[in-house]
Design a protein around this motif. Structure first.
Motif, PDB file in Angstrom:
ATOM      1  N   SER A   1       0.843  -1.200   0.000  1.00  0.00           N
ATOM      2  CA  SER A   1       0.000   0.000   0.000  1.00  0.00           C
ATOM      3  C   SER A   1       0.871   1.240   0.000  1.00  0.00           C
ATOM      4  CB  SER A   1      -0.929   0.014   1.223  1.00  0.00           C
ATOM      5  OG  SER A   1      -0.173   0.094   2.412  1.00  0.00           O
ATOM      6  N   ASP A   2       0.241   2.340  -0.354  1.00  0.00           N
ATOM      7  CA  ASP A   2       0.900   3.636  -0.362  1.00  0.00           C
ATOM      8  C   ASP A   2      -0.131   4.659   0.092  1.00  0.00           C
ATOM      9  OD1 ASP A   2       2.833   5.568  -0.701  1.00  0.00           O
ATOM     10  OD2 ASP A   2       2.704   5.607  -2.883  1.00  0.00           O
ATOM     11  N   TYR A   3       0.341   5.741   0.693  1.00  0.00           N
ATOM     12  CA  TYR A   3      -0.604   6.741   1.183  1.00  0.00           C
ATOM     13  C   TYR A   3       0.052   8.104   1.268  1.00  0.00           C
ATOM     14  CZ  TYR A   3       1.724   6.076   5.708  1.00  0.00           C
ATOM     15  OH  TYR A   3       2.653   6.002   6.712  1.00  0.00           O
ATOM     16  N   ASP A   4      -0.793   9.118   1.365  1.00  0.00           N
ATOM     17  CA  ASP A   4      -0.347  10.496   1.536  1.00  0.00           C
ATOM     18  C   ASP A   4       0.012  10.688   3.003  1.00  0.00           C
ATOM     19  OD1 ASP A   4      -0.077  13.244   1.854  1.00  0.00           O
ATOM     20  OD2 ASP A   4      -1.747  13.722   0.512  1.00  0.00           O
ATOM     21  N   LYS A   5       1.270  10.902   3.273  1.00  0.00           N
ATOM     22  CA  LYS A   5       1.747  10.986   4.660  1.00  0.00           C
ATOM     23  C   LYS A   5       1.348  12.282   5.366  1.00  0.00           C
ATOM     24  CE  LYS A   5       5.392   7.763   3.590  1.00  0.00           C
ATOM     25  NZ  LYS A   5       4.674   7.227   2.468  1.00  0.00           N
ATOM     26  N   THR A   6       0.760  13.219   4.636  1.00  0.00           N
ATOM     27  CA  THR A   6       0.318  14.468   5.256  1.00  0.00           C
ATOM     28  C   THR A   6      -1.128  14.401   5.729  1.00  0.00           C
ATOM     29  OG1 THR A   6      -0.411  15.438   3.161  1.00  0.00           O
ATOM     30  CG2 THR A   6       1.908  15.789   3.789  1.00  0.00           C
ATOM     31  N   VAL A   7      -1.809  13.301   5.445  1.00  0.00           N
ATOM     32  CA  VAL A   7      -3.233  13.169   5.757  1.00  0.00           C
ATOM     33  C   VAL A   7      -3.439  12.593   7.157  1.00  0.00           C
ATOM     34  CG1 VAL A   7      -5.350  11.945   5.101  1.00  0.00           C
ATOM     35  CG2 VAL A   7      -3.900  12.941   3.340  1.00  0.00           C
ATOM     36  N   ASP A   8      -4.407  13.169   7.878  1.00  0.00           N
ATOM     37  CA  ASP A   8      -4.816  12.655   9.181  1.00  0.00           C
ATOM     38  C   ASP A   8      -5.985  11.694   8.947  1.00  0.00           C
ATOM     39  OD1 ASP A   8      -5.574  12.134  11.776  1.00  0.00           O
ATOM     40  OD2 ASP A   8      -6.390  14.154  12.129  1.00  0.00           O
ATOM     41  N   PHE A   9      -5.696  10.401   8.954  1.00  0.00           N
ATOM     42  CA  PHE A   9      -6.717   9.403   8.640  1.00  0.00           C
ATOM     43  C   PHE A   9      -7.765   9.250   9.745  1.00  0.00           C
ATOM     44  CE2 PHE A   9      -3.437   8.406   5.613  1.00  0.00           C
ATOM     45  CZ  PHE A   9      -4.154   8.087   4.473  1.00  0.00           C
ATOM     46  N   SER A  10      -7.471   9.731  10.937  1.00  0.00           N
ATOM     47  CA  SER A  10      -8.452   9.639  12.022  1.00  0.00           C
ATOM     48  C   SER A  10      -9.644  10.567  11.782  1.00  0.00           C
ATOM     49  CB  SER A  10      -7.787   9.960  13.365  1.00  0.00           C
ATOM     50  OG  SER A  10      -7.362  11.304  13.394  1.00  0.00           O
ATOM     51  N   ALA A  11      -9.527  11.504  10.858  1.00  0.00           N
ATOM     52  CA  ALA A  11     -10.622  12.421  10.543  1.00  0.00           C
ATOM     53  C   ALA A  11     -11.702  11.755   9.684  1.00  0.00           C
ATOM     54  CB  ALA A  11     -10.083  13.657   9.824  1.00  0.00           C
ATOM     55  N   TYR A  12     -11.371  10.628   9.064  1.00  0.00           N
ATOM     56  CA  TYR A  12     -12.330   9.942   8.198  1.00  0.00           C
ATOM     57  C   TYR A  12     -13.187   8.983   9.010  1.00  0.00           C
ATOM     58  CZ  TYR A  12      -9.264  11.632   4.471  1.00  0.00           C
ATOM     59  OH  TYR A  12      -8.521  12.425   3.626  1.00  0.00           O
ATOM     60  N   LYS A  13     -14.495   9.122   8.854  1.00  0.00           N
ATOM     61  CA  LYS A  13     -15.436   8.280   9.611  1.00  0.00           C
ATOM     62  C   LYS A  13     -16.450   7.567   8.714  1.00  0.00           C
ATOM     63  CE  LYS A  13     -13.865   9.904  13.551  1.00  0.00           C
ATOM     64  NZ  LYS A  13     -12.728   9.222  14.063  1.00  0.00           N
ATOM     65  N   THR A  14     -16.696   8.117   7.519  1.00  0.00           N
ATOM     66  CA  THR A  14     -17.744   7.576   6.647  1.00  0.00           C
ATOM     67  C   THR A  14     -17.171   7.255   5.259  1.00  0.00           C
ATOM     68  OG1 THR A  14     -18.398   9.793   5.930  1.00  0.00           O
ATOM     69  CG2 THR A  14     -19.563   8.870   7.842  1.00  0.00           C
ATOM     70  N   PHE A  15     -17.871   6.386   4.543  1.00  0.00           N
ATOM     71  CA  PHE A  15     -17.434   6.003   3.194  1.00  0.00           C
ATOM     72  C   PHE A  15     -18.625   5.709   2.298  1.00  0.00           C
ATOM     73  CE2 PHE A  15     -18.227   1.913   5.072  1.00  0.00           C
ATOM     74  CZ  PHE A  15     -18.575   1.077   4.024  1.00  0.00           C
ATOM     75  N   ALA A  16     -18.338   5.718   1.009  1.00  0.00           N
ATOM     76  CA  ALA A  16     -19.300   5.302  -0.018  1.00  0.00           C
ATOM     77  C   ALA A  16     -18.478   4.808  -1.201  1.00  0.00           C
ATOM     78  CB  ALA A  16     -20.208   6.458  -0.434  1.00  0.00           C
ATOM     79  N   PHE A  17     -19.107   4.059  -2.083  1.00  0.00           N
ATOM     80  CA  PHE A  17     -18.415   3.585  -3.272  1.00  0.00           C
ATOM     81  C   PHE A  17     -18.501   4.637  -4.375  1.00  0.00           C
ATOM     82  CE2 PHE A  17     -19.430  -0.397  -1.075  1.00  0.00           C
ATOM     83  CZ  PHE A  17     -18.144  -0.898  -0.969  1.00  0.00           C
ATOM     84  N   TYR A  18     -17.414   4.776  -5.125  1.00  0.00           N
ATOM     85  CA  TYR A  18     -17.340   5.714  -6.238  1.00  0.00           C
ATOM     86  C   TYR A  18     -17.931   5.031  -7.470  1.00  0.00           C
ATOM     87  CZ  TYR A  18     -15.342   9.014  -9.581  1.00  0.00           C
ATOM     88  OH  TYR A  18     -15.166   9.932 -10.586  1.00  0.00           O
ATOM     89  N   LYS A  19     -19.240   5.150  -7.622  1.00  0.00           N
ATOM     90  CA  LYS A  19     -19.988   4.419  -8.641  1.00  0.00           C
ATOM     91  C   LYS A  19     -19.467   4.647 -10.050  1.00  0.00           C
ATOM     92  CE  LYS A  19     -24.715   3.499 -10.223  1.00  0.00           C
ATOM     93  NZ  LYS A  19     -24.271   2.431 -11.048  1.00  0.00           N
ATOM     94  N   THR A  20     -19.126   5.883 -10.379  1.00  0.00           N
ATOM     95  CA  THR A  20     -18.648   6.198 -11.735  1.00  0.00           C
ATOM     96  C   THR A  20     -17.400   5.386 -12.068  1.00  0.00           C
ATOM     97  OG1 THR A  20     -19.502   8.430 -11.443  1.00  0.00           O
ATOM     98  CG2 THR A  20     -17.986   8.090 -13.264  1.00  0.00           C
ATOM     99  N   GLY A  21     -16.470   5.314 -11.137  1.00  0.00           N
ATOM    100  CA  GLY A  21     -15.242   4.557 -11.367  1.00  0.00           C
ATOM    101  C   GLY A  21     -15.475   3.063 -11.369  1.00  0.00           C
TER     102      GLY A  21
END
Length: 177
Positions: free
Chosen positions: A25-45
């Motif tokens: 895996s790879d990720y943006d090291k500047t992002v605070d992942f604890s701020a994310y609580k909800t998700f949805a699928f990207y239907k178009t993609g």
């Protein structure tokens, strides 16, 4: 005494190296992942992914279950959008065995007796990529990828796809070191 401590480490190394699915895996090291609580699928993609609808449903169900198990909530106004991509590569293996026994002198006079056998096998190696996109910024923040051999056995597909997803998402959210 040192060899006794090394043996469990070697066994663990052998077991993990034999895993049928390789992930990274790879990720943006500047992002605070604890701020994310909800998700949805990207239907178009997801609609653009060229796999059977049945396999697509298997993947999405597994992702859904894993994200819910991690404490995320499905939402109409998500923090994260989830997209997937797949790729399949056919591997063809040609194995030749020649039991050339007898006597002779290389390329010249060569009275050898024996038999030969050639076998050709093929397998499909698949790659599943899971992208997590910041819904507000529309930026990729995390990407996980799993590679492994696929099966056509419909009884084993659910289990194999679920294993792919579990191993990929085991690396999310990332832990900073």
């Amino acid at each position: 005494m040192k060899t006794i401590k090394i043996i469990p480490l070697l066994v663990l190394l052998i077991l993990t190296s034999c895993s049928a699915i390789r992930v990274n895996s790879d990720y943006d090291k500047t992002v605070d992942f604890s701020a994310y609580k909800t998700f949805a699928f990207y239907k178009t993609g997801i609609d653009k992914v060229e796999i059977s609808d049945l396999d697509k449903k298997r993947i999405l169900r597994s992702i859904d279950a894993e994200m819910l198990a991690k404490g995320f909530t499905k939402s109409e106004t998500p923090d994260l959008l989830i997209n997937i991509n797949t790729k399949v590569e056919k591997n063809i293996n040609v194995n030749q065995f020649y039991s050339g026994w007898g006597y002779g002198w290389g390329w010249g006079w060569n009275p050898y007796w024996g038999g030969g056998n050639t076998s050709v096998t093929s397998s499909n190696e698949g790659t599943l990529t899971i992208d997590l996109i910041d819904a507000k910024k529309k930026e990729l923040v995390w990407q996980g990828e799993g590679e492994g051999f696929l099966t056509k056995d419909t009884h084993k597909k659910d289990e194999l796809i679920h294993e792919f997803v579990v191993k990929i998402l085991a690396q999310f959210p990332p832990t900073k070191k």
